[in-house]
Design a protein around this motif. Sequence first.
Motif, PDB file in Angstrom:
ATOM      1  N   ASP B 478       0.815  -1.219   0.000  1.00 38.67           N
ATOM      2  CA  ASP B 478       0.000   0.000   0.000  1.00 38.67           C
ATOM      3  C   ASP B 478       0.846   1.264   0.000  1.00 38.67           C
ATOM      4  OD1 ASP B 478      -2.132  -1.659   0.126  1.00 38.67           O
ATOM      5  OD2 ASP B 478      -2.529  -1.371   2.272  1.00 38.67           O
ATOM      6  N   TRP B 479       2.132   1.104   0.296  1.00 34.11           N
ATOM      7  CA  TRP B 479       2.962   2.288   0.524  1.00 34.11           C
ATOM      8  C   TRP B 479       3.802   2.693  -0.679  1.00 34.11           C
ATOM      9  CZ3 TRP B 479       2.227   5.139   4.821  1.00 34.11           C
ATOM     10  CH2 TRP B 479       1.477   4.528   5.853  1.00 34.11           C
ATOM     11  N   LYS B 480       4.066   4.003  -0.765  1.00 30.23           N
ATOM     12  CA  LYS B 480       4.908   4.527  -1.829  1.00 30.23           C
ATOM     13  C   LYS B 480       5.737   5.702  -1.322  1.00 30.23           C
ATOM     14  CE  LYS B 480       4.788   6.483  -6.505  1.00 30.23           C
ATOM     15  NZ  LYS B 480       3.922   6.773  -7.670  1.00 30.23           N
ATOM     16  N   ILE B 481       7.024   5.661  -1.652  1.00 30.41           N
ATOM     17  CA  ILE B 481       7.909   6.758  -1.297  1.00 30.41           C
ATOM     18  C   ILE B 481       8.334   7.474  -2.580  1.00 30.41           C
ATOM     19  CG2 ILE B 481       9.969   5.272  -1.356  1.00 30.41           C
ATOM     20  CD1 ILE B 481      11.133   7.054   0.890  1.00 30.41           C
ATOM     21  N   LEU B 492       5.875  10.437   1.453  1.00 31.39           N
ATOM     22  CA  LEU B 492       5.355   9.102   1.736  1.00 31.39           C
ATOM     23  C   LEU B 492       3.836   9.104   1.546  1.00 31.39           C
ATOM     24  CD1 LEU B 492       6.008   6.216   2.911  1.00 31.39           C
ATOM     25  CD2 LEU B 492       5.339   7.149   5.139  1.00 31.39           C
ATOM     26  N   TYR B 493       3.366   8.133   0.778  1.00 35.81           N
ATOM     27  CA  TYR B 493       1.920   8.052   0.517  1.00 35.81           C
ATOM     28  C   TYR B 493       1.407   6.646   0.760  1.00 35.81           C
ATOM     29  CZ  TYR B 493       2.906  12.465  -1.795  1.00 35.81           C
ATOM     30  OH  TYR B 493       3.342  13.732  -2.063  1.00 35.81           O
ATOM     31  N   ASN B 494       0.143   6.563   1.173  1.00 40.68           N
ATOM     32  CA  ASN B 494      -0.528   5.275   1.251  1.00 40.68           C
ATOM     33  C   ASN B 494      -1.444   5.185   0.040  1.00 40.68           C
ATOM     34  OD1 ASN B 494      -2.591   3.279   1.739  1.00 40.68           O
ATOM     35  ND2 ASN B 494      -1.830   3.180   3.859  1.00 40.68           N
ATOM     36  N   ILE B 495      -0.956   4.501  -0.994  1.00 39.57           N
ATOM     37  CA  ILE B 495      -1.672   4.437  -2.271  1.00 39.57           C
ATOM     38  C   ILE B 495      -3.069   3.847  -2.110  1.00 39.57           C
ATOM     39  CG2 ILE B 495      -1.643   3.365  -4.566  1.00 39.57           C
ATOM     40  CD1 ILE B 495       0.345   5.619  -4.246  1.00 39.57           C
ATOM     41  N   ALA B 496      -3.187   2.856  -1.222  1.00 45.85           N
ATOM     42  CA  ALA B 496      -4.492   2.203  -1.051  1.00 45.85           C
ATOM     43  C   ALA B 496      -5.537   3.196  -0.555  1.00 45.85           C
ATOM     44  CB  ALA B 496      -4.360   1.034  -0.079  1.00 45.85           C
ATOM     45  N   GLU B 497      -5.102   4.077   0.341  1.00 42.95           N
ATOM     46  CA  GLU B 497      -6.066   5.037   0.899  1.00 42.95           C
ATOM     47  C   GLU B 497      -6.055   6.379   0.180  1.00 42.95           C
ATOM     48  OE1 GLU B 497      -4.936   5.261   4.993  1.00 42.95           O
ATOM     49  OE2 GLU B 497      -5.416   3.142   5.367  1.00 42.95           O
ATOM     50  N   LEU B 513       8.537   5.839   6.744  1.00 37.64           N
ATOM     51  CA  LEU B 513       9.364   6.595   5.798  1.00 37.64           C
ATOM     52  C   LEU B 513      10.757   5.996   5.748  1.00 37.64           C
ATOM     53  CD1 LEU B 513       9.695   9.141   3.936  1.00 37.64           C
ATOM     54  CD2 LEU B 513      10.678  10.267   5.935  1.00 37.64           C
ATOM     55  N   GLN B 514      11.334   5.744   6.937  1.00 42.12           N
ATOM     56  CA  GLN B 514      12.694   5.213   7.000  1.00 42.12           C
ATOM     57  C   GLN B 514      12.749   3.819   6.360  1.00 42.12           C
ATOM     58  OE1 GLN B 514      14.098   5.959  10.907  1.00 42.12           O
ATOM     59  NE2 GLN B 514      16.245   6.045  10.276  1.00 42.12           N
ATOM     60  N   GLU B 515      11.725   3.012   6.645  1.00 46.14           N
ATOM     61  CA  GLU B 515      11.653   1.663   6.081  1.00 46.14           C
ATOM     62  C   GLU B 515      11.612   1.730   4.549  1.00 46.14           C
ATOM     63  OE1 GLU B 515       8.200  -0.604   7.436  1.00 46.14           O
ATOM     64  OE2 GLU B 515       8.149  -1.593   5.477  1.00 46.14           O
ATOM     65  N   MET B 516      10.777   2.625   4.056  1.00 45.51           N
ATOM     66  CA  MET B 516      10.636   2.754   2.591  1.00 45.51           C
ATOM     67  C   MET B 516      11.888   3.390   1.979  1.00 45.51           C
ATOM     68  SD  MET B 516       7.817   1.384   1.574  1.00 45.51           S
ATOM     69  CE  MET B 516       7.543   2.086  -0.057  1.00 45.51           C
ATOM     70  N   ALA B 517      12.485   4.329   2.697  1.00 42.48           N
ATOM     71  CA  ALA B 517      13.711   4.978   2.205  1.00 42.48           C
ATOM     72  C   ALA B 517      14.827   3.943   2.110  1.00 42.48           C
ATOM     73  CB  ALA B 517      14.112   6.112   3.128  1.00 42.48           C
TER      74      ALA B 517
END
Lengths: 553, 553
Positions: B478-481, B492-497, B513-517
Amino acid sequence: MKNRLKALSALALAAPLTGCVAEKEQNPNIILFLIDDMGWLDTSVPFGEEVYPFNMRHDTPNLSALAEKGAIMSSAYVCPVSTPTRTSIMSGMNAAHTRITNYTSVDRDWNPDATDTPEAQEKDVINRTEWNINGITPTKVEGLERCVHVTPFPQILKDNGYYTIHVGKGHWAPNGTPAANPYNMGFCVNVAGQVAGKPRSYYAEENYGNTQDKWNYFSVQNMAEYYGTSTHLTEALTLEAMKTLDYPIDNGIPFFLNFCHHAVHTPIHRDPRFFQKYVDRGMDEGQARFASMCEGVDKSLGDLIAYLEKKGVMDNTAIIFMSDNGGNSENLSKGGVRHTQNSPLREGKASCYEAGIRIPMVVYWKGKVAAGTRLNTPVVAEDLYPTILEMAGIEEYQTVQEIDGQSIVRLLTKGSAAVREAMDKGRITNQEEAYDFQIDQSISGIDPEREVLAHFPHQWKPYQLHDIDYMSSLRKGDWKIVYRHREQTLELYNIAEDITERNDLSLSNPEKLQEMAAALTAKLEGYDALLPTFRSTGERVPMPVELATKTNK
Amino acid sequence: MKNRLKALSALALAAPLTGCVAEKEQNPNIILFLIDDMGWLDTSVPFGEEVYPFNMRHDTPNLSALAEKGAIMSSAYVCPVSTPTRTSIMSGMNAAHTRITNYTSVDRDWNPDATDTPEAQEKDVINRTEWNINGITPTKVEGLERCVHVTPFPQILKDNGYYTIHVGKGHWAPNGTPAANPYNMGFCVNVAGQVAGKPRSYYAEENYGNTQDKWNYFSVQNMAEYYGTSTHLTEALTLEAMKTLDYPIDNGIPFFLNFCHHAVHTPIHRDPRFFQKYVDRGMDEGQARFASMCEGVDKSLGDLIAYLEKKGVMDNTAIIFMSDNGGNSENLSKGGVRHTQNSPLREGKASCYEAGIRIPMVVYWKGKVAAGTRLNTPVVAEDLYPTILEMAGIEEYQTVQEIDGQSIVRLLTKGSAAVREAMDKGRITNQEEAYDFQIDQSISGIDPEREVLAHFPHQWKPYQLHDIDYMSSLRKGDWKIVYRHREQTLELYNIAEDITERNDLSLSNPEKLQEMAAALTAKLEGYDALLPTFRSTGERVPMPVELATKTNK
């Protein structure tokens, strides 16, 4: 169906890398290697009674080697210019019959016939004919007029399972018509096929003409890979042709390759691989450029043969090498002395004298055509249609047009065998004897005295060329009659004794003149050929027989 | 060899007109139907959670009908611009890995990256990267640098007996390189393949650009038949594609058709078959022109399907419909309101926001892909390489490059079957549920949370586009950085929502954010991706993880 299955059975057995020779022998690969504007004297191969000096101008070692493995056709005739020959090949019809007797323009409905300078037009008594300026078409198109609807033979090959490939010059019809697209002419593959009669440039440094400063119609397409390199167009087309052959060869599919070089047509652009060599021989710039182009197409032939040998299919591939009309004797950039460049033949391209219509032709077909033979029976452009279909083993086919040509397969096979036998039995011991040896019709199926018509009711250039414009001619055996429409005069030559066509026998042999005039007239009337008309009356110029009778009075 | 024989055994049994269904099922025909610049919202097919207003702008009845017979890929991602997507498809490599991240120029060794206006360049802290401006090459060429040597998958198909056809836009590399020629990319047949990113004209009245007044490189070749008619380029390419299919179909040879439309890329030239209809709906001129181009390619799809049905091969032909990047939201001539034309998705072509990289994709494969299903597992451009080879039944092959993509054949077959089962069992009762339904990796072979990288270290236009230039992004579940190189900021965005990517959660969720980065950094480092450098120091911009740590302090 029969032929279709036969072709496909070749596919069926193709999977093993060993191939399927037995099947393949039923469906040989066929290559038509067509050169543009190459003259009878432009190769090392002597097509005449002797090796003429001009046979020594250009080195064509690959053609010479091919001739040793096949047959030299010493009396091959086509039309005086490009399109009529190419449309006769594609249709099987004589040019007088298709009424496509001049080259087609890039523009639809445009008549490229030249007219004289305004001053001269005052004296110009001749009107242009209503010939088929839109060439041939494989499909009828509403509103498309002045064209001939035909079934191109590649379509028949394709319908029978052959993999048909077109590479290079098309020139069957103008842009905006179906024949502008090789995919409509029965080809599975097209590389650089276009309507233009010549390329804008042979130089990759000039992107083969794909630049913004000049007219695109003459720019060669599908060659972007080579832009900015030093690859001459002749070499680029050869490399592309070989790429397209990988698939059918690797899969055991019989192919027909219609390999139409732009060379050696104008512009006369040096082939860098051979240019300097001819300069070093003392040729002027133009001659060296032209010579390098001639050796360039010979190199192309050699490279293609090397490829076929590497692929292991040379033994099952027939190659027909020929030119689309005689050598150009009117082009300044070609160097040399104009109007003598096909010596001893008279004149050149666009003329009905021998130099305009007699072309170099060699046929290789291992196991079928006896090697190292010379066949003197006249062959014409429209013969290729039924010949290639018979070579492919296709016996039954429908066409929308009436075929004028004859298959020369028996001439190539039984005829060449007869020549070989005569050589083995010592009845042919030298080139002169070979040149004179005639093959009986009962063997070749073709009358060695068959009539060969040439018909060019046009003015080629925007100035009068006395020995080129508005002519018709007929050869029958040793004899040839030439009709000049503009002057309404007839000439008679004995080609066997006077290949230069300088000794006019029309006055000394009126009986033969009348006989030949009657034959030419019958031929023109038989094809319902177009003749120019008088500006004053609008009536067509007289038929040769009418003039002969007059002359005879 | 094994696969080769299998393909050829199809040829073997092809002779009877009944064909060889059993064999054919082993070697399906495959069509990649690739549209240029068509956005996620540009068709009637709803790829999203609901039918958005923009799904109702253009009528694409044929794509809707195909979707009912196949699967909608709701999360298909490609690159922000044309060439990277096309070279990823041909190489199976991610664009960050090929280092072909922008479109290639028509000229070799030329970097088309834009730079800012002179004034703005003072402030411009970013240097252009040394990306591979010469695209991909199927063969190593001495002196040709800044390109990637790959084995294109069509070559593997051809080597295994497939009849491979390219029609339309290529755009894999510049002129003067091997990839400028489809015959070097493993294709048996080429129609109009060229390096240009767009056609000079879609109008036959303008000879598709083949006139003398402008640059030829963008003129479409091999189309002379249509010059001077009213045939829109989209229709002409369709007619040509069908012509090239006759031979393999009539001879039972399995084919791959790489059908690459120029539409709906600029210039926005009306398709006369549909233009007036959209004007009558009240659209402005530009919108109506664009809408007519979109329905034009849909008509092309419909005409091709009708042809395949007439030929009796539709049941054995797989069709992959997709676009090469998101919809263009920056083009004035397109009409409408700029930067909103892919609403609710953010931005458009050349951006790493969803509208730039998320594209319409439908896969039809009768008997393999369950009809009327929706597959939400992310699919990327480089997946097509191993997927198409697996569809063709080719299991073993060598490539010079390392393949990054995954075959989605199991997703298409077992995955769609699982969706169909869920529909039959009432676990999916409406579009929203279908959109949310995830297929377990144990079924599809692909992690529904796989990482999707987009990387565009370039300036697209000669002026700064805040939401478009110099970006990288990674989607995971669901996540996008999103990383903006110029500003060195992370979003950081939650594409699903929040599919609109308007609600930046980087500050409220620093852990994610850190996880996605870290994930984005690992992906970029894993591919050894190029990042722009600072003009001042020449050092590359920081990796996302470095910024995230900073942000987090």
